[in-house]
Design an enzyme around this catalytic site. Structure first.
Site, short mmCIF file in Angstrom:
data_model
loop_
_atom_site.label_atom_id
_atom_site.label_comp_id
_atom_site.label_asym_id
_atom_site.label_seq_id
_atom_site.Cartn_x
_atom_site.Cartn_y
_atom_site.Cartn_z
N ARG B 42 -10.47 -29.55 24.79
CA ARG B 42 -10.94 -30.44 26.25
C ARG B 42 -12.60 -31.16 25.19
O ARG B 42 -13.38 -30.66 24.82
CB ARG B 42 -12.26 -29.79 27.56
CG ARG B 42 -12.87 -30.55 28.05
CD ARG B 42 -12.83 -30.24 29.44
NE ARG B 42 -13.69 -30.82 30.11
CZ ARG B 42 -14.55 -31.83 30.62
NH1 ARG B 42 -15.70 -31.48 29.18
NH2 ARG B 42 -14.74 -32.54 31.31
N SER B 111 -8.11 -26.40 38.12
CA SER B 111 -9.22 -26.46 38.60
C SER B 111 -9.55 -26.60 40.19
O SER B 111 -9.04 -27.10 40.64
CB SER B 111 -10.13 -27.79 37.73
OG SER B 111 -10.33 -27.76 36.84
N LYS B 139 -20.00 -29.80 31.35
CA LYS B 139 -19.33 -30.61 32.43
C LYS B 139 -20.06 -31.38 33.35
O LYS B 139 -20.52 -30.74 34.41
CB LYS B 139 -17.66 -29.86 32.83
CG LYS B 139 -16.94 -30.93 33.52
CD LYS B 139 -15.71 -29.97 33.44
CE LYS B 139 -14.15 -30.56 34.44
NZ LYS B 139 -15.11 -30.91 35.28
#
Lengths: 213, 213
Positions: B42, B111, B139
């Site tokens: 990510r 998600s 995040k």
């Protein structure tokens, strides 16, 4: 066979100036009426769902007009929207890697900002976006301006079509094409114009005048 | 046949904590030694060339170990690196669109942060990342924390495997699995640890203890 493309007036849609996918469609509709010949969707600020929505709407608008849609950076969006091609920068996925996913029909463009980048340009690129010719506010990670002299030198280094980009508007489009570019890529001078159709038509006229001169 | 995957200890590599592709490889090597079972790349902050470099290096490391590599967001990078799957958020390309490009073998994660998102979850998702369970710094666009009660409710709504994510470390991994998650996704508690191997092993032990209890 690769899709034919005409770089004369290359509209680069800016996410911030157009604000929404529908805003991009609206600007593009007007720019087409003004004579724009190819369109790029560039929205690094947007999440992919929004970029894909814009790409699909733009493709539906452009396909009947025979005007190619080029996607900046995102090969996945290009594939899903059935766009005609991809534009990448020096720090993006290479034209060779992109070609492996997009196939031979895709039009692939590469940003070039120096003689070294031109000499080492990936052979899978179909055209070059040369610039920034002038300093620009719309692309924050753009390199130093190459100027008209730099544009002339870079265009002379390749047989492939070149489009000038960076700070281009009605007042300098003539000089860019005179310097050897096959066309001009325009962002804010169309996306930020009160009348995008008139702006596009005026810039195209300058480019055409330079081609005939 | 779809690749088998085990969500027990899901390492999510963070671009800022790992800093470089080689930093990601180094952290992953240690986390594997500590028992991590699946790895996600990510790096929304990185340009695609760097993300693809990291993906290819990670795939070379993980393939011989039989550990799946999942790419966050970028289907093009997943295709070019021959990764095993993709993880998307609510604002990314949908699992159904992703499946069209990645095929049936790909593991696709989605998600989920609310009951509404779970009820409307795209049927092409193979697993759900549920959270954030706790507030997290890694995040920035994550929604409000769902807490252990929220995690329990969301896991109970689906037959598909679920991994808990968001602020998870050695001290709370047991509670997450006890609440119904099949495993825990960990970012800073491994990527930011002085000893990623020991950190991974300790978190995996908590998850395993909860499964047996």
């Amino acid at each position: 066979m690769k899709k034919k493309f005409d770089l004369s007036l290359y509209l680069v849609l800016d996410a911030n100036l157009c604000m929404t996918p529908d805003g991009m469609v609206e600007t593009t509709r007007k720019a087409i009426d003004g004579g724009c010949t190819i369109v790029q969707l560039r929205a690094p600020e947007w999440k992919k769902k929004k970029v894909l929505e814009a790409a699909r709407k733009l493709k539906a608008l452009l396909e009947p007009e025979g005007i190619p849609l080029i996607i900046n950076d995102h090969i996945d969006v290009a594939l899903l929207s059935k766009a005609d091609g991809l534009h990448v920068g020096q720090d993006d996925i290479s034209p060779t890697d992109a070609r492996a996913l997009l196939g031979n029909k895709a039009v692939i463009g590469l940003s070039i900002g120096s003689g070294e980048e031109m000499r080492e340009a990936d052979p899978e690129a179909d055209y070059f976006g040369i610039g920034p010719v002038y300093a620009t506010q719309t692309k924050k990670d753009a390199g130093a301006a190459v100027g008209i002299e730099g544009l002339k030198e870079l265009c002379a280094m390749t047989e492939k079509p070149c489009v000038a980009i960076g700070g281009i508007n009605r007042s300098n489009a003539f000089k860019c094409v005179e310097a050897g570019a096959d066309g001009v890529a325009v962002v804010s001078a169309i996306c930020g114009a009160d009348d995008p159709e008139a702006a596009a038509a005026a810039i195209l006229q300058e480019a055409d005048l330079a081609k005939r001169s």
